[in-house]
Design a protein around this motif. Structure first.
Motif, mmCIF file in Angstrom:
data_model
loop_
_atom_site.group_PDB
_atom_site.id
_atom_site.type_symbol
_atom_site.label_atom_id
_atom_site.label_comp_id
_atom_site.label_asym_id
_atom_site.label_seq_id
_atom_site.Cartn_x
_atom_site.Cartn_y
_atom_site.Cartn_z
ATOM 1 N N LYS A 1 0.800 -1.221 0.000
ATOM 2 C CA LYS A 1 0.000 0.000 0.000
ATOM 3 C C LYS A 1 0.836 1.276 0.000
ATOM 4 C CE LYS A 1 -4.357 -1.776 1.767
ATOM 5 N NZ LYS A 1 -5.483 -1.553 2.721
ATOM 6 N N GLY A 2 2.101 1.144 -0.345
ATOM 7 C CA GLY A 2 2.886 2.337 -0.620
ATOM 8 C C GLY A 2 3.603 2.965 0.543
ATOM 9 N N ASP A 3 3.796 2.244 1.640
ATOM 10 C CA ASP A 3 4.573 2.819 2.739
ATOM 11 C C ASP A 3 5.973 3.162 2.236
ATOM 12 O OD1 ASP A 3 5.415 3.357 5.549
ATOM 13 O OD2 ASP A 3 6.686 1.609 5.151
ATOM 14 N N PRO A 4 6.385 4.429 2.325
ATOM 15 C CA PRO A 4 7.655 4.820 1.708
ATOM 16 C C PRO A 4 8.877 4.219 2.391
ATOM 17 C CG PRO A 4 6.684 6.665 2.909
ATOM 18 C CD PRO A 4 5.657 5.596 2.881
ATOM 19 N N VAL A 5 8.783 3.918 3.684
ATOM 20 C CA VAL A 5 9.923 3.306 4.369
ATOM 21 C C VAL A 5 10.143 1.893 3.866
ATOM 22 C CG1 VAL A 5 10.843 2.569 6.592
ATOM 23 C CG2 VAL A 5 9.598 4.737 6.427
ATOM 24 N N SER A 6 9.060 1.114 3.801
ATOM 25 C CA SER A 6 9.155 -0.274 3.347
ATOM 26 C C SER A 6 9.595 -0.362 1.891
ATOM 27 C CB SER A 6 7.802 -0.967 3.531
ATOM 28 O OG SER A 6 7.784 -2.218 2.892
ATOM 29 N N TYR B 1 14.356 12.528 -1.932
ATOM 30 C CA TYR B 1 14.101 12.399 -0.501
ATOM 31 C C TYR B 1 13.845 10.936 -0.143
ATOM 32 C CZ TYR B 1 12.043 13.620 4.062
ATOM 33 O OH TYR B 1 11.757 13.729 5.405
ATOM 34 N N TRP B 2 13.006 10.285 -0.933
ATOM 35 C CA TRP B 2 12.655 8.875 -0.706
ATOM 36 C C TRP B 2 13.881 7.975 -0.823
ATOM 37 C CZ3 TRP B 2 11.696 5.040 -4.855
ATOM 38 C CH2 TRP B 2 11.126 3.856 -4.372
ATOM 39 N N LEU B 3 14.667 8.181 -1.865
ATOM 40 C CA LEU B 3 15.876 7.385 -2.049
ATOM 41 C C LEU B 3 16.871 7.618 -0.920
ATOM 42 C CD1 LEU B 3 16.423 7.900 -5.893
ATOM 43 C CD2 LEU B 3 15.712 5.769 -4.783
ATOM 44 N N ALA B 4 17.110 8.893 -0.597
ATOM 45 C CA ALA B 4 18.102 9.222 0.430
ATOM 46 C C ALA B 4 17.700 8.690 1.799
ATOM 47 C CB ALA B 4 18.307 10.733 0.488
ATOM 48 N N ALA B 5 16.405 8.708 2.094
ATOM 49 C CA ALA B 5 15.928 8.187 3.380
ATOM 50 C C ALA B 5 16.211 6.697 3.515
ATOM 51 C CB ALA B 5 14.433 8.449 3.536
ATOM 52 N N ARG C 1 3.928 -0.305 -11.754
ATOM 53 C CA ARG C 1 3.289 -0.473 -10.459
ATOM 54 C C ARG C 1 3.664 0.705 -9.569
ATOM 55 N NH1 ARG C 1 2.090 -1.187 -4.863
ATOM 56 N NH2 ARG C 1 0.665 -2.957 -4.666
ATOM 57 N N ILE C 2 2.671 1.364 -8.988
ATOM 58 C CA ILE C 2 2.908 2.479 -8.072
ATOM 59 C C ILE C 2 3.473 1.926 -6.771
ATOM 60 C CG2 ILE C 2 1.815 4.310 -6.727
ATOM 61 C CD1 ILE C 2 -0.275 4.543 -8.990
ATOM 62 N N VAL C 3 4.606 2.506 -6.318
ATOM 63 C CA VAL C 3 5.245 1.990 -5.101
ATOM 64 C C VAL C 3 5.067 2.907 -3.897
ATOM 65 C CG1 VAL C 3 6.911 0.590 -6.348
ATOM 66 C CG2 VAL C 3 7.499 2.938 -5.775
ATOM 67 N N THR C 4 4.937 4.207 -4.134
ATOM 68 C CA THR C 4 4.631 5.147 -3.062
ATOM 69 C C THR C 4 4.153 6.440 -3.695
ATOM 70 O OG1 THR C 4 5.393 6.076 -0.936
ATOM 71 C CG2 THR C 4 6.949 6.161 -2.798
#
Length: 367
Positions: free
Chosen positions: A112-117, A154-158, A206-209
């Motif tokens: 469901k797109g949790d950005p951490v996971s 931001y997503w990648l760096a996190a 596929r949408i990931v976040t």
């Protein structure tokens, strides 16, 4: 054209968040405010930037960081600009190829797109490629000075991925992203809707976040206008802001979702199937082919009134991203200039708003 109406030429890019100027023109909100609004569809954000800079457009549907980059002379054909109104919040997503998604699910990516996971799952694949000397993954964004670029970074760096070292980032026009993914020219992209849903519908992506999970309720597009045009046409700009505010409220009403999707899907606007437009407008998203729909509150939102007012905090926040990614040098003077681009004064005056709303709004954004 009615000689009693003031002409305004507005450039836009075919995305769902061009809805406000489109509805203002199509449903008569602009005309009610004495404006003859002419919309001109463009193919890239660079063209939008260049054409407003040289006076082809009076105003434009614009990436939120772009007026700052122009004001700070960080981009070509730079001129001082203002962002007197927010045209939309959210609406972006990060999509990857179905092959890459399968590999991400094998390493535990959230459905469901949790950005951490999802970020952690992607990072394991990125580092595996990097350590083995394989070709890095390639991602598309719509412009270097865009919320899309900053959200992806931001997503990648996190997740520990260096966007400038471990992957490649290319610039593509929004409407060609899904085609580039299908042709395997890129492995993923960050773009506004409906061009994520287009890849899902085609079975190639596929949408990931998504933006609301990364930076909730942050500005995505703004009304961009050169400082010179704003100063020379204050009454016209005020009338346009009132028209856009009313149009934004219309777009925000759930009962208008089908009508709005029908307008935007037309061949002279987004030129895409209506069913591809509906998910983001209703917040009922399908992240993968054949997967069930689920509700994503605030995935894309429009609103007039105080919610459409820019704030200096918006400008400061975008400038901080420019500094972080080495697009600009840290400077208190530049930070103040960025804040001034997002001053609410023009919008507040146009709509007759007092200052009572401003402090709570700033606290909400800073929180």
């Amino acid at each position: 054209m009615d000689p009693n109406l003031r002409p305004v030429i507005a450039g836009f890019i075919p995305l769902l968040d061009c809805a406000v100027p489109v509805v203002a023109s199509e449903l008569g909100f602009a005309e009610e405010e004495g404006i003859a609004l002419k919309l001109v569809r463009e193919t890239s954000w660079a063209n939008i930037r260049d054409r407003i800079s040289v006076g082809h457009f009076d105003v434009a549907h614009m990436l939120a960081p772009m007026p700052i980059a122009a004001t700070l002379n960080l981009t070509s054909l730079a001129v001082p600009m203002k962002a007197p109104m927010l045209l939309g919040l959210g609406g972006n997503a990060i999509t990857v190829s179905t092959d890459l998604w399968q590999q991400m699910t094998d390493t535990g990516a959230d459905l469901k797109g949790d950005p951490v996971s999802t970020g952690k799952a992607l990072a394991s694949l990125v580092f595996s490629r990097y350590s083995n000397g394989n070709q890095p993954l390639r991602f598309g964004v719509v412009h270097p000075f865009s919320g899309h670029a900053y959200e992806l970074r931001y997503w990648l760096a996190a997740a520990g991925v260096d966007p400038d070292k471990h992957v490649e980032i290319a610039v593509l026009a929004p409407q060609v992203m899904a085609d580039a993914l299908r042709a395997k020219q890129i492995d993923g992209y960050c773009v506004g809707e409906p061009w994520n849903t287009a890849a899902v519908s085609a079975g190639t992506g596929r949408i990931v976040t998504y933006k609301q999970a990364i930076w909730p309720d942050s500005p995505e597009k703004v009304l961009g206008v050169t400082q010179t045009w704003a100063e020379r046409n204050p009454e016209t700009l005020s009338a346009l802001l009132r028209a856009f505010s009313a149009a934004a409220d219309w777009c925000a009403s759930p009962e208008n979702a089908g009508h709005l999707a029908g307008i935007l899907s037309r061949s002279d606007l987004l030129s895409c199937p209506l069913e591809i437009c509906m998910p983001a407008i209703t917040g009922q998203m399908r992240f993968g082919t054949g997967e069930p729909e689920f509700s994503v509150p605030g995935f894309l939102s429009f609103s007039g009134g105080t919610k459409a007012a820019p704030m200096p905090a918006h400008g400061r926040w975008f400038f901080e991203q420019m500094v972080r990614w080495r697009q600009a040098l840290a400077s208190e003077e530049a930070s103040l200039q960025a804040e001034a681009v997002f001053s609410p004064q023009i919008y507040r005056t146009a709509l007759g708003l007092d200052e009572s709303w401003l402090e709570p709004a700033i606290k909400l954004f800073d929180a």
